[in-house]
Design an enzyme around this catalytic site. Structure first.
Site, PDB file in Angstrom:
ATOM      1  N   LYS A  11       0.817  -1.209   0.000  1.00 34.58           N
ATOM      2  CA  LYS A  11       0.000   0.000   0.000  1.00 34.58           C
ATOM      3  C   LYS A  11       0.863   1.276   0.000  1.00 34.58           C
ATOM      4  CE  LYS A  11      -3.909  -2.309   2.306  1.00 34.58           C
ATOM      5  NZ  LYS A  11      -4.845  -2.216   3.471  1.00 34.58           N
ATOM      6  N   TYR A  51     -12.749  -1.601  -3.097  1.00 31.90           N
ATOM      7  CA  TYR A  51     -13.192  -1.732  -1.702  1.00 31.90           C
ATOM      8  C   TYR A  51     -14.702  -1.544  -1.548  1.00 31.90           C
ATOM      9  CZ  TYR A  51      -8.390  -1.927   0.118  1.00 31.90           C
ATOM     10  OH  TYR A  51      -7.106  -2.310   0.431  1.00 31.90           O
ATOM     11  N   PHE A  59     -15.025   4.185   7.845  1.00 28.15           N
ATOM     12  CA  PHE A  59     -13.660   4.510   7.418  1.00 28.15           C
ATOM     13  C   PHE A  59     -13.493   4.540   5.901  1.00 28.15           C
ATOM     14  CE2 PHE A  59     -13.820  -0.102   8.292  1.00 28.15           C
ATOM     15  CZ  PHE A  59     -13.392  -0.620   7.073  1.00 28.15           C
ATOM     16  N   ARG A  87      -2.393 -14.557   4.347  1.00 29.15           N
ATOM     17  CA  ARG A  87      -3.035 -13.835   5.458  1.00 29.15           C
ATOM     18  C   ARG A  87      -2.246 -14.061   6.758  1.00 29.15           C
ATOM     19  NH1 ARG A  87      -7.306 -10.104   4.393  1.00 29.15           N
ATOM     20  NH2 ARG A  87      -7.506 -10.216   6.645  1.00 29.15           N
ATOM     21  N   THR A  93      -5.354  -7.257  10.751  1.00 30.97           N
ATOM     22  CA  THR A  93      -5.620  -5.944  10.136  1.00 30.97           C
ATOM     23  C   THR A  93      -5.018  -4.822  10.975  1.00 30.97           C
ATOM     24  OG1 THR A  93      -7.703  -6.851   9.319  1.00 30.97           O
ATOM     25  CG2 THR A  93      -7.460  -4.447   9.265  1.00 30.97           C
ATOM     26  N   ARG A 104       2.646  -6.903   8.780  1.00 27.65           N
ATOM     27  CA  ARG A 104       1.986  -5.744   9.401  1.00 27.65           C
ATOM     28  C   ARG A 104       2.620  -5.398  10.752  1.00 27.65           C
ATOM     29  NH1 ARG A 104      -4.152  -7.273   7.385  1.00 27.65           N
ATOM     30  NH2 ARG A 104      -4.232  -5.788   5.649  1.00 27.65           N
ATOM     31  N   ASN A 114      -1.941   0.106   6.975  1.00 26.42           N
ATOM     32  CA  ASN A 114      -1.406  -1.173   7.428  1.00 26.42           C
ATOM     33  C   ASN A 114      -0.560  -1.912   6.386  1.00 26.42           C
ATOM     34  OD1 ASN A 114      -3.474  -1.910   5.819  1.00 26.42           O
ATOM     35  ND2 ASN A 114      -4.661  -2.988   7.365  1.00 26.42           N
ATOM     36  N   HIS A 117      -2.057  -5.468   1.548  1.00 26.56           N
ATOM     37  CA  HIS A 117      -3.362  -6.118   1.353  1.00 26.56           C
ATOM     38  C   HIS A 117      -3.145  -7.585   1.046  1.00 26.56           C
ATOM     39  CE1 HIS A 117      -7.404  -6.939  -0.230  1.00 26.56           C
ATOM     40  NE2 HIS A 117      -6.803  -7.591  -1.198  1.00 26.56           N
ATOM     41  N   GLU A 128      -9.781  -9.855  -7.636  1.00 28.50           N
ATOM     42  CA  GLU A 128      -8.840  -8.760  -7.395  1.00 28.50           C
ATOM     43  C   GLU A 128      -7.653  -8.827  -8.362  1.00 28.50           C
ATOM     44  OE1 GLU A 128     -10.034  -8.498  -2.654  1.00 28.50           O
ATOM     45  OE2 GLU A 128      -8.018  -9.176  -3.209  1.00 28.50           O
TER      46      GLU A 128
HETATM   47  N1  UDP Z   1      -9.557  -0.362   7.612  1.00 27.91           N
HETATM   48  C1  UDP Z   1      -9.606   0.820   8.339  1.00 27.91           C
HETATM   49  N2  UDP Z   1     -10.262   0.820   9.558  1.00 27.91           N
HETATM   50  C2  UDP Z   1     -10.851  -0.300  10.073  1.00 27.91           C
HETATM   51  C3  UDP Z   1     -10.806  -1.492   9.323  1.00 27.91           C
HETATM   52  C4  UDP Z   1     -10.151  -1.494   8.101  1.00 27.91           C
HETATM   53  O1  UDP Z   1      -9.086   1.832   7.895  1.00 27.91           O
HETATM   54  O2  UDP Z   1     -11.426  -0.229  11.170  1.00 27.91           O
HETATM   55  C5  UDP Z   1      -8.863  -0.393   6.309  1.00 27.91           C
HETATM   56  C6  UDP Z   1      -7.502  -1.087   6.386  1.00 27.91           C
HETATM   57  O3  UDP Z   1      -6.612  -0.441   5.479  1.00 27.91           O
HETATM   58  C7  UDP Z   1      -7.858  -2.482   5.927  1.00 27.91           C
HETATM   59  C8  UDP Z   1      -8.894  -2.192   4.834  1.00 27.91           C
HETATM   60  O4  UDP Z   1      -9.645  -1.100   5.363  1.00 27.91           O
HETATM   61  O5  UDP Z   1      -6.729  -3.187   5.456  1.00 27.91           O
HETATM   62  C9  UDP Z   1      -9.811  -3.334   4.504  1.00 27.91           C
HETATM   63  O6  UDP Z   1     -10.411  -3.804   5.703  1.00 27.91           O
HETATM   64  P1  UDP Z   1     -10.556  -5.363   5.998  1.00 27.91           P
HETATM   65  O7  UDP Z   1     -11.464  -5.496   7.164  1.00 27.91           O
HETATM   66  O8  UDP Z   1     -10.927  -6.070   4.726  1.00 27.91           O
HETATM   67  O9  UDP Z   1      -9.085  -5.756   6.461  1.00 27.91           O
HETATM   68  P2  UDP Z   1      -7.974  -6.653   5.754  1.00 27.91           P
HETATM   69  O10 UDP Z   1      -8.671  -7.716   4.966  1.00 27.91           O
HETATM   70  O11 UDP Z   1      -7.164  -5.712   4.893  1.00 27.91           O
HETATM   71  O12 UDP Z   1      -7.158  -7.211   6.886  1.00 27.91           O
HETATM   72 MG    MG Z   2     -10.166  -7.608   3.583  1.00 33.88          MG
END
Ligand code: UDP
Ligand code: MG
Length: 139
Positions: A11, A51, A59, A87, A93, A104, A114, A117, A128
């Protein structure tokens, strides 16, 4: 059908901080083969589509702003059990909850910024990957 590919983005925060090399090294050392890769920048429309599942979340605006503010590295990765293993490699996250040694934990600043992705399912990995790459760019 389970596939052995996942999709990732390094990112904008990770690119800005100069962490491309270190993160790719960790990905390679963890047994992932690079199928496709490019430095690119998402438009607002791209990020809103990518997204879309989060469009009702509080957010969402910040997420789109963040993901479009500079270049990213987009890549398709291959390994047995790619989605789940990747993952695990990236960690939770929220970097505060991420396990020691995860990408992360090492490189993310916050739950929003973070660093990386990782697709959450085989189905989303395919969607994707196809969002960012044409068939001729996949090896
Ligand atoms: N995100 C955020 N605030 C939150 C949760 C997610 O800004 O409370 C952002 C963060 O960059 C995250 C992305 O939104 O990676 C997608 O969220 P997801 O829950 O899909 O998390 P991921 O799959 O990336 O772990
Ligand atoms: Mg996700």
């Amino acid at each position: 059908m389970a596939t052995n590919r996942t999709f990732t983005m390094l990112k904008p925060d990770a690119v800005e901080k100069g962490h491309i090399g270190a993160i790719l090294e960790k990905i390679s050392a963890s047994g992932f083969r690079i199928v496709a890769m490019k430095l690119t920048q998402m438009t607002k429309a791209d990020a809103e589509e990518f997204y879309a599942i989060h469009s009702e979340r509080p957010f969402f605006g910040e997420l789109v702003e963040y993901m479009t503010r500079g270049p990213i590295v987009a890549a398709i990765l291959e390994k047995e059990n790619a989605v789940e293993d990747f993952r695990t490699l990236i960690g939770a996250t929220n970097p505060a909850d991420a396990a020691e040694g995860t990408i992360r934990k090492l490189y993310a600043a916050s739950i929003g910024e973070n660093a990386v992705h990782g697709s959450d399912s085989d189905e989303n990995a395919a969607i994707e990957g196809a969002f960012h790459f044409a068939g001729r760019d996949m090896f």
